[in-house]
Design an enzyme around this catalytic site. Structure first.
Site, mmCIF file in Angstrom:
data_model
loop_
_atom_site.group_PDB
_atom_site.id
_atom_site.type_symbol
_atom_site.label_atom_id
_atom_site.label_comp_id
_atom_site.label_asym_id
_atom_site.label_seq_id
_atom_site.Cartn_x
_atom_site.Cartn_y
_atom_site.Cartn_z
ATOM 1 N N GLY A 50 1.350 -14.067 7.517
ATOM 2 C CA GLY A 50 2.369 -13.155 7.012
ATOM 3 C C GLY A 50 3.237 -12.602 8.127
ATOM 4 N N ARG A 72 1.606 -21.286 6.156
ATOM 5 C CA ARG A 72 0.161 -21.449 6.185
ATOM 6 C C ARG A 72 -0.142 -22.937 6.108
ATOM 7 N NH1 ARG A 72 -1.447 -16.161 5.573
ATOM 8 N NH2 ARG A 72 -0.023 -14.844 4.383
ATOM 9 N N ASP A 100 -5.808 -12.366 11.512
ATOM 10 C CA ASP A 100 -7.081 -13.030 11.779
ATOM 11 C C ASP A 100 -7.050 -14.526 11.484
ATOM 12 O OD1 ASP A 100 -6.940 -12.751 9.040
ATOM 13 O OD2 ASP A 100 -8.928 -11.880 8.802
ATOM 14 N N THR A 116 0.549 -7.827 12.237
ATOM 15 C CA THR A 116 0.310 -7.720 10.804
ATOM 16 C C THR A 116 0.517 -6.283 10.368
ATOM 17 O OG1 THR A 116 -1.400 -7.765 9.077
ATOM 18 C CG2 THR A 116 -2.171 -7.571 11.338
ATOM 19 N N ILE A 117 1.141 -6.095 9.212
ATOM 20 C CA ILE A 117 1.356 -4.723 8.730
ATOM 21 C C ILE A 117 0.064 -4.080 8.268
ATOM 22 C CG2 ILE A 117 3.717 -5.307 8.023
ATOM 23 C CD1 ILE A 117 2.677 -5.077 5.084
ATOM 24 N N ASP A 118 -0.990 -4.884 8.083
ATOM 25 C CA ASP A 118 -2.239 -4.356 7.529
ATOM 26 C C ASP A 118 -3.046 -3.532 8.530
ATOM 27 O OD1 ASP A 118 -1.592 -5.782 5.235
ATOM 28 O OD2 ASP A 118 -2.736 -7.535 5.856
ATOM 29 N N ASP A 157 -5.403 -4.476 10.400
ATOM 30 C CA ASP A 157 -6.804 -4.785 10.104
ATOM 31 C C ASP A 157 -7.471 -5.666 11.149
ATOM 32 O OD1 ASP A 157 -5.368 -7.077 9.595
ATOM 33 O OD2 ASP A 157 -6.295 -7.502 7.663
ATOM 34 N N ARG A 182 8.638 10.932 -5.103
ATOM 35 C CA ARG A 182 8.236 12.320 -5.359
ATOM 36 C C ARG A 182 9.393 13.128 -5.947
ATOM 37 N NH1 ARG A 182 4.028 15.427 -3.932
ATOM 38 N NH2 ARG A 182 3.201 14.009 -2.350
ATOM 39 N N ARG A 213 -4.141 -5.630 2.245
ATOM 40 C CA ARG A 213 -5.205 -6.601 1.991
ATOM 41 C C ARG A 213 -6.531 -5.864 1.788
ATOM 42 N NH1 ARG A 213 -6.148 -11.844 5.786
ATOM 43 N NH2 ARG A 213 -7.026 -10.214 7.092
ATOM 44 N N GLY A 250 1.849 13.378 2.040
ATOM 45 C CA GLY A 250 1.244 14.441 1.250
ATOM 46 C C GLY A 250 0.754 14.001 -0.120
ATOM 47 N N ALA A 251 0.187 12.802 -0.204
ATOM 48 C CA ALA A 251 -0.332 12.320 -1.481
ATOM 49 C C ALA A 251 -1.506 13.180 -1.947
ATOM 50 C CB ALA A 251 -0.763 10.863 -1.359
ATOM 51 N N LYS A 276 1.115 23.049 -10.884
ATOM 52 C CA LYS A 276 1.656 21.810 -10.320
ATOM 53 C C LYS A 276 1.869 20.802 -11.441
ATOM 54 C CE LYS A 276 0.684 18.540 -6.549
ATOM 55 N NZ LYS A 276 1.838 18.905 -5.740
ATOM 56 N N HIS A 288 3.328 17.548 -11.067
ATOM 57 C CA HIS A 288 3.434 16.141 -10.685
ATOM 58 C C HIS A 288 2.376 15.829 -9.630
ATOM 59 C CE1 HIS A 288 5.533 17.924 -7.247
ATOM 60 N NE2 HIS A 288 5.244 16.804 -6.593
ATOM 61 N N GLU A 330 -4.043 -2.035 -2.089
ATOM 62 C CA GLU A 330 -4.216 -3.203 -2.953
ATOM 63 C C GLU A 330 -5.641 -3.754 -2.929
ATOM 64 O OE1 GLU A 330 -1.677 -6.381 -1.700
ATOM 65 O OE2 GLU A 330 -2.417 -6.391 0.365
ATOM 66 N N ARG A 357 3.358 6.795 -14.251
ATOM 67 C CA ARG A 357 4.236 5.694 -13.881
ATOM 68 C C ARG A 357 3.620 4.957 -12.696
ATOM 69 N NH1 ARG A 357 6.056 6.640 -18.066
ATOM 70 N NH2 ARG A 357 8.229 6.951 -18.716
#
Length: 319
Positions: free
Chosen positions: A11, A72, A103, A125-127, A129, A154, A171, A185-186, A213, A215, A222, A243
């Site tokens: 990726g 790949r 990896d 890699t953005i993961d 990992d 938000r 991943r 701030g989740a 609150k 919302h 993932e 949503r």
């Protein structure tokens, strides 16, 4: 060493181009020629190889993706495919190979090293990992992309008094969701490293409603499951409007942040230094802002680091 090759595999991640630029210019600075291998390991097998010069990497430091492209390769996983790749390296007199990726890319570098080709891996890699490094190239950019999206969501969540469940990439690792959740701030963060307790998530939403609150933002990595499934469960339990937003591949694109550009520059030059010093089968990384290198087998076999302290902080701040 007179000539090295460079490829990107797996990726794509923002900052890969900055790493390619660093490898090319650091090599040329040290009187080493560079061959760019296009389309990853499959391109190596097929001989898609071209010489890279200073001008070849001009004006790419700010670009996302990878100018060498990526793919790949099932063929490369076989001994026959690896032998074809080695023959192409020998044909071009390439004495060492630098591989940018995750990896899966490192597994390929490991196989080539075992067969006599000195390889150095650069974690891209953005993961985030990959063990043996605090950060991978692309993680910071993807993180900022997620934060920007969550901030916008938000706004509309507040306007319509809804619960938004947002699925991010990563991943099997929860770093992207965790860091983005703390930064944005989740109210809840669901990650593979800690199996979600939906009773706690639902109770947290209830407590928020009780104090006015209207919302909530819930981030889902993932690797822990589908945001749609979690949203359906919340809607069923609380009878509230939910949503779902799946950010998808928007997280891989975009101009790399300053941090990713600098990290890529440092790691690329360091990889060249290692090849010049006769190292092989290593991966470069950064730990506590210091450049390090480890046996590439460690990157493949050790357990990925995870910040339990940051996870605990997220729970503390989202009461």
């Amino acid at each position: 060493m007179k000539r090295v090759g460079i490829l990107s595999s797996g990726g794509d991640a923002p900052g890969m181009n900055a790493a390619i630029r660093s490898v090319v210019r650091s090599s040329i600075f040290n009187n080493i020629e560079v061959e760019g291998i296009y389309y990853g390991y499959q391109g190596l097998i097929d001989g898609h190889i071209e010489s890279l010069h200073i001008g070849s990497v001009g004006d790419i430091i700010q670009k996302g993706g990878t100018i060498l492209y990526s793919s790949r390769s099932e063929e490369f996983k076989t001994d026959e495919g690896q032998e074809k790749a080695i023959q192409q390296l020998q044909k071009k007199d390439i004495e060492g190979l630098i591989v940018i990726g995750g990896d899966g890319s490192f597994k390929g570098a490991q196989k080539l090293t075992e067969k006599g080709v000195p390889c150095i891996g650069i974690p891209g890699t953005i993961d985030n990992d990959i063990p043996c490094t605090d950060f991978t190239i692309g993680f910071d950019t993807a993180l900022n992309t997620v934060i920007n999206a969550v901030d916008k969501i938000r706004d509309t969540a507040t306007s319509h008094e809804r619960i938004y469940v947002i699925e991010v990439m990563g991943r099997d690792a929860g770093d992207l969701a965790l860091w983005a959740g703390v930064a944005a701030g989740a109210e809840s963060i669901l990650i593979p490293e800690y199996p979600p307790n939906m009773n706690e998530v639902i109770e947290k939403v209830k407590r928020g409603h009780q104090r006015g609150k209207r919302h909530s933002i819930i981030l889902v990595a993932e690797g822990v499951g589908s945001a749609v499934d979690y949203a359906d469960q919340i809607k069923h339990e609380l009878n509230v409007e939910t949503r779902v937003t799946v950010l998808g591949h928007t997280q891989r694109g975009g101009s790399p942040t300053a941090y990713d550009r600098v990290l890529a520059g440092r790691l690329g030059a360091f990889a060249v230094d290692l090849l010049m010093n006769g190292e092989k089968g290593r991966m470069v990384g950064i730990e506590q802002n210091r450049l390090v290198h480890h046996d590439i087998n460690d990157a493949l076999n050790l357990k990925n680091k995870f910040s339990k302290d940051l996870y605990n902080l997220s729970n503390q701040l989202s009461i």
